[in-house]
Enzyme design. Structure first.
Site, PDB file in Angstrom:
ATOM      1  NE  ARG A 125      -4.006   1.904   0.074  1.00  0.00           N
ATOM      2  CZ  ARG A 125      -5.261   1.642   0.478  1.00  0.00           C
ATOM      3  NH1 ARG A 125      -5.619   0.425   0.813  1.00  0.00           N
ATOM      4  NH2 ARG A 125      -6.174   2.598   0.524  1.00  0.00           N
TER       5      ARG A 125
ATOM      6  N   GLY B  81      -6.636  11.308   8.601  1.00  0.00           N
ATOM      7  CA  GLY B  81      -7.676  10.383   9.075  1.00  0.00           C
ATOM      8  C   GLY B  81      -8.585   9.949   7.935  1.00  0.00           C
TER       9      GLY B  81
ATOM     10  CG  ASN C 176     -13.237  13.006   0.316  1.00  0.00           C
ATOM     11  OD1 ASN C 176     -13.333  12.484  -0.778  1.00  0.00           O
ATOM     12  ND2 ASN C 176     -13.839  12.535   1.406  1.00  0.00           N
ATOM     13  CB  THR C 177     -17.322  15.590  -2.104  1.00  0.00           C
ATOM     14  OG1 THR C 177     -18.726  15.625  -1.841  1.00  0.00           O
ATOM     15  CG2 THR C 177     -17.026  14.664  -3.240  1.00  0.00           C
ATOM     16  CG  HIS C 178     -18.313  11.461   3.580  1.00  0.00           C
ATOM     17  ND1 HIS C 178     -17.836  10.203   3.291  1.00  0.00           N
ATOM     18  CD2 HIS C 178     -19.205  11.319   4.595  1.00  0.00           C
ATOM     19  CE1 HIS C 178     -18.419   9.327   4.093  1.00  0.00           C
ATOM     20  NE2 HIS C 178     -19.239   9.968   4.890  1.00  0.00           N
TER      21      HIS C 178
ATOM     22  CG  LEU D 120      -5.860  10.319  -0.765  1.00  0.00           C
ATOM     23  CD1 LEU D 120      -6.260  11.766  -0.954  1.00  0.00           C
ATOM     24  CD2 LEU D 120      -5.250   9.735  -2.037  1.00  0.00           C
TER      25      LEU D 120
ATOM     26  CG  ASP E   4     -14.579  10.124   5.032  1.00  0.00           C
ATOM     27  OD1 ASP E   4     -15.199   9.034   5.064  1.00  0.00           O
ATOM     28  OD2 ASP E   4     -14.011  10.554   4.014  1.00  0.00           O
TER      29      ASP E   4
ATOM     30  CG  ASP F  39      -7.468  14.928   8.749  1.00  0.00           C
ATOM     31  OD1 ASP F  39      -7.909  15.449   9.794  1.00  0.00           O
ATOM     32  OD2 ASP F  39      -7.895  13.845   8.307  1.00  0.00           O
TER      33      ASP F  39
END
Ligand code: GRF
Length: 194
Positions: free
Chosen positions: A59, A137, A101-103, A87, A139, A135
């Site tokens: 990974r 973490g 990011n979009t969640h 990421l 989300d 960041d």
């Protein structure tokens, strides 16, 4: 620069609105072959690339390869729009602070890969969408924008997710346009876009 793993309807919204909000989508990177996001990019003349985990020994090697592929496009901003991988440190070392990011949920509620399903299963009456800085973490980065979406009594995961995506597409275009035009300042977890 957009990262996507699936149908790419959020990517399509950015492609459709790019000129109008003074944004150039310089590249599309996916972690999977054969997804519609790649076709959408090609149709718009945007260079697509695929960086698959299975092509790398582990990974962290994949994370470094992804960072290298993204760096080759020299983006000002990276937009994770339906990218289904976390990421890692090599990527964030180079693009942390300028990756969003979009969640499809109102973070911090219902993080992870099944935000819509989890919200529906919990029985919430209102859920929504969040655009946030990425960041280290899952989300968990500072929130840039959020909007609520009411859950209808007969909603399925698919019907609710589609209504959330309508909000995501608009919010993402607005947020990307504002960031590219004005940038953002972050104080702790508070982000201000002038
Ligand atoms: C979006 O709801 C995004 O928030 C989630 O996956 C969905 C991607 O939609 N991570 P699409 O592939 O852009 O249509």
């Amino acid at each position: 620069m957009v990262l996507a793993s699936g149908s790419g309807s959020l990517l399509q919204a950015l492609l459709d609105e790019a000129d109008g909000c003074g944004v150039e989508i310089v590249a599309l990177v996916s972690d999977r072959d054969g997804v519609a996001a790649l076709d959408r990019a090609r149709a718009a003349g945007v260079r697509p690339a695929v960086v698959k985990v299975s092509d790398h020994p582990d990974r962290s090697a994949w994370d470094a390869a992804l960072a290298g592929t993204v760096a080759a496009a020299a983006p000002d901003l990276v937009v994770s729009a339906g990218f289904m991988k976390v990421l890692g440190p090599a990527f964030l070392a180079r693009f942390g602070g300028r990756t969003i990011n979009t969640h499809p949920a109102l973070l911090p509620a219902f993080p992870g890969a099944h935000g819509v399903r989890d919200a529906l299963a919990y029985g919430v009456k209102v859920t929504g969408a969040t655009v946030h800085l990425v960041d280290d973490g899952v989300d968990t980065g500072p929130v840039l924008a959020q909007e609520a979406v009411v859950v209808e009594p007969d909603d399925t995961e698919a019907s609710l997710h589609e209504r959330i995506k309508v909000v995501e597409r608009r919010m993402l275009v607005e947020t990307v346009g504002a960031l590219v035009r004005h940038g953002a300042t972050t104080t702790g977890r508070t982000v201000r876009i002038p």
